[in-house]
Write an enzyme that holds these catalytic residues in place. Structure first.
Site, PDB file in Angstrom:
ATOM      1  N   SER A 214      46.036  48.159  36.805  1.00  0.00           N
ATOM      2  CA  SER A 214      47.442  47.884  36.491  1.00  0.00           C
ATOM      3  C   SER A 214      47.984  48.964  35.567  1.00  0.00           C
ATOM      4  CB  SER A 214      47.567  46.533  35.778  1.00  0.00           C
ATOM      5  OG  SER A 214      48.882  46.328  35.325  1.00  0.00           O
TER       6      SER A 214
ATOM      7  N   TYR B 198      44.616  41.189  28.692  1.00  0.00           N
ATOM      8  CA  TYR B 198      44.844  41.609  30.084  1.00  0.00           C
ATOM      9  C   TYR B 198      44.940  43.133  30.171  1.00  0.00           C
ATOM     10  CZ  TYR B 198      47.101  42.087  34.662  1.00  0.00           C
ATOM     11  OH  TYR B 198      47.412  42.455  35.956  1.00  0.00           O
TER      12      TYR B 198
HETATM   13  N1  LIG Z   1      51.555  41.062  40.440  1.00  0.00           N
HETATM   14  C1  LIG Z   1      51.656  42.034  39.546  1.00  0.00           C
HETATM   15  O1  LIG Z   1      52.744  42.272  38.951  1.00  0.00           O
HETATM   16  C2  LIG Z   1      50.453  42.886  39.243  1.00  0.00           C
HETATM   17  C3  LIG Z   1      50.676  44.101  38.556  1.00  0.00           C
HETATM   18  C4  LIG Z   1      49.588  44.905  38.267  1.00  0.00           C
HETATM   19  C5  LIG Z   1      48.316  44.532  38.662  1.00  0.00           C
HETATM   20  N2  LIG Z   1      48.131  43.352  39.325  1.00  0.00           N
HETATM   21  C6  LIG Z   1      46.758  42.998  39.694  1.00  0.00           C
HETATM   22  O2  LIG Z   1      46.703  42.839  41.102  1.00  0.00           O
HETATM   23  C7  LIG Z   1      45.594  41.991  41.436  1.00  0.00           C
HETATM   24  C8  LIG Z   1      46.071  40.942  42.413  1.00  0.00           C
HETATM   25  O3  LIG Z   1      46.997  40.102  41.754  1.00  0.00           O
HETATM   26  P1  LIG Z   1      48.242  39.462  42.519  1.00  0.00           P
HETATM   27  O4  LIG Z   1      49.440  39.820  41.746  1.00  0.00           O
HETATM   28  O5  LIG Z   1      48.168  39.761  43.960  1.00  0.00           O
HETATM   29  O6  LIG Z   1      47.947  37.900  42.202  1.00  0.00           O
HETATM   30  P2  LIG Z   1      48.093  36.572  43.077  1.00  0.00           P
HETATM   31  O7  LIG Z   1      49.206  36.673  44.054  1.00  0.00           O
HETATM   32  O8  LIG Z   1      48.121  35.461  42.083  1.00  0.00           O
HETATM   33  O9  LIG Z   1      46.698  36.510  43.883  1.00  0.00           O
HETATM   34  C9  LIG Z   1      45.496  36.324  43.196  1.00  0.00           C
HETATM   35  C10 LIG Z   1      44.356  36.176  44.195  1.00  0.00           C
HETATM   36  O10 LIG Z   1      43.130  36.120  43.433  1.00  0.00           O
HETATM   37  C11 LIG Z   1      42.411  34.940  43.780  1.00  0.00           C
HETATM   38  N3  LIG Z   1      41.682  34.476  42.585  1.00  0.00           N
HETATM   39  C12 LIG Z   1      42.205  34.104  41.390  1.00  0.00           C
HETATM   40  N4  LIG Z   1      41.238  33.689  40.559  1.00  0.00           N
HETATM   41  C13 LIG Z   1      40.073  33.810  41.237  1.00  0.00           C
HETATM   42  C14 LIG Z   1      38.722  33.511  40.916  1.00  0.00           C
HETATM   43  N5  LIG Z   1      38.369  32.986  39.735  1.00  0.00           N
HETATM   44  N6  LIG Z   1      37.774  33.761  41.848  1.00  0.00           N
HETATM   45  C15 LIG Z   1      38.119  34.268  43.061  1.00  0.00           C
HETATM   46  N7  LIG Z   1      39.375  34.557  43.413  1.00  0.00           N
HETATM   47  C16 LIG Z   1      40.348  34.336  42.519  1.00  0.00           C
HETATM   48  C17 LIG Z   1      43.491  33.954  44.260  1.00  0.00           C
HETATM   49  O11 LIG Z   1      42.990  32.946  45.147  1.00  0.00           O
HETATM   50  P3  LIG Z   1      42.404  31.509  44.623  1.00  0.00           P
HETATM   51  O12 LIG Z   1      43.384  30.995  43.617  1.00  0.00           O
HETATM   52  O13 LIG Z   1      42.266  30.676  45.849  1.00  0.00           O
HETATM   53  O14 LIG Z   1      41.077  31.818  44.022  1.00  0.00           O
HETATM   54  C18 LIG Z   1      44.424  34.901  45.012  1.00  0.00           C
HETATM   55  O15 LIG Z   1      43.916  35.159  46.303  1.00  0.00           O
HETATM   56  C19 LIG Z   1      45.107  41.397  40.102  1.00  0.00           C
HETATM   57  O16 LIG Z   1      43.941  42.073  39.701  1.00  0.00           O
HETATM   58  C20 LIG Z   1      46.250  41.677  39.141  1.00  0.00           C
HETATM   59  O17 LIG Z   1      45.804  41.777  37.822  1.00  0.00           O
HETATM   60  C21 LIG Z   1      49.180  42.538  39.641  1.00  0.00           C
END
Ligand SMILES: NC(=O)c1ccc[n+]([C@@H]2O[C@H](COP(=O)([O-])OP(=O)(O)OC[C@H]3O[C@@H](n4cnc5c(N)ncnc54)[C@H](OP(=O)(O)O)[C@@H]3O)[C@@H](O)[C@H]2O)c1
Length: 254
Positions: free
Chosen positions: A138, A148
């Site tokens: 990120s 985070y």
């Molecule tokens: N969205 C943003 O603004 C942003 C910005 C920078 C970086 N990121 C990074 O991008 C990555 C993806 O995030 P996202 O934004 O796509 O989030 P998201 O839409 O909330 O998706 C999160 C995914 O992770 C899974 N997950 C969560 N906890 C878990 C656990 N304990 N074990 C296994 N799977 C788990 C969830 O499925 P289940 O709940 O079914 O487990 C879901 O498939 C993350 O690393 C986040 O830090 C996001």
């Protein structure tokens, strides 16, 4: 057939990676906790792209869940060519008030699981002389904003170091650093994001396209958007005290 294992594959950025690799005719292994949602995602990808899709229901914050995925990655009879570590959660609140168990759970998913899954995959890839590991980090890793952002700084630095170690091995390492992206991440953590201006928002498909373009070019740290390239350059070069003050003020306004 080439195989990609994607964690966090049922939502947001992980789900966009799964669609993109399925469209490129990769067989897939999808990892997340919610089994019904995994099955649904697998069925949709099989139907629309005709690829083989396995599901692994695993909680990556738990040792047992992580071990299950490590074992699949290390299986020499069913090699995995691409690993995408995208599973993620974020805590919400001031450090002194957040239950320490929640902070630890977040570190387990963002750091411990990434560490262990990367090694489980990289060993076999190095032996085979090919493979790629994409760690979703990120832009938060460039600024001091709680556990985070510290975890994401670790992901980026870890990936960069390993890219150096594996140079010439045929294994590509890349950290991708999105900015604010429309996914479920913030809503799940109960953030009010209404104060974030529209120009700061990205789409998951845009992150994936930019990341894969950078992977082909051999980029190790990918920041796939013009606005965040500029912001991360500023964060790297501005005085650290100023970056800290601005970041903390933004955090308080959210
Ligand atoms: N969205 C943003 O603004 C942003 C910005 C920078 C970086 N990121 C990074 O991008 C990555 C993806 O995030 P996202 O934004 O796509 O989030 P998201 O839409 O909330 O998706 C999160 C995914 O992770 C899974 N997950 C969560 N906890 C878990 C656990 N304990 N074990 C296994 N799977 C788990 C969830 O499925 P289940 O709940 O079914 O487990 C879901 O498939 C993350 O690393 C986040 O830090 C996001």
């Amino acid at each position: 057939m080439t195989t990609a294992l994607i964690t966090g594959a049922t939502a947001g950025i992980g789900s966009a990676f799964a669609r993109r690799f399925a469209a490129a005719r990769y067989d897939l292994i999808l990892v997340a906790r919610d089994t019904a949602r995994l099955d649904q995602a697998a069925a949709t990808l099989r139907d629309s792209h005709g690829v083989t899709v396995e599901v692994l229901s695993a909680d990556l914050s738990e040792r047992a869940g992580c071990a299950l995925v490590e074992a699949r990655l290390a299986d020499p009879d069913r090699p995995v060519d691409v690993l995408v570590n995208s599973a993620g959660i974020v805590t919400n609140g001031r450090f002194v008030q957040i239950p320490i168990e929640d902070e630890e759970r977040m570190l387990n998913v963002l750091v411990r699981a990434v560490l262990r899954l990367t090694q489980a995959a990289a060993r076999g890839m190095a032996e085979r002389g090919r493979g790629a590991i994409i760690n979703v980090s990120s832009v938060a890793g460039y600024v001091p904003q709680g556990t985070y952002s510290a975890a994401k700084a670790w992901v980026t630095t870890f990936t960069e170091g390993l890219a150096g170690e594996l140079a010439g091995s045929g294994v590509k390492m890349m950290a991708v650093c999105p900015g604010y992206t429309h996914t479920e991440l913030h809503e799940r953590a109960g953030y009010d994001m209404s104060g974030i201006p529209e120009w700061m928002w990205l789409e998951a498909d845009q992150i994936v396209e930019g990341a894969l373009k950078d992977l082909r070019r051999g980029v190790v740290v990918s920041v796939p958007s013009a606005q965040y390239k500029a912001l991360t350059a500023m964060a790297r070069h501005a005085p650290r005290r100023l970056v800290t003050r601005v970041t903390q003020q933004m955090g308080r306004r959210r």
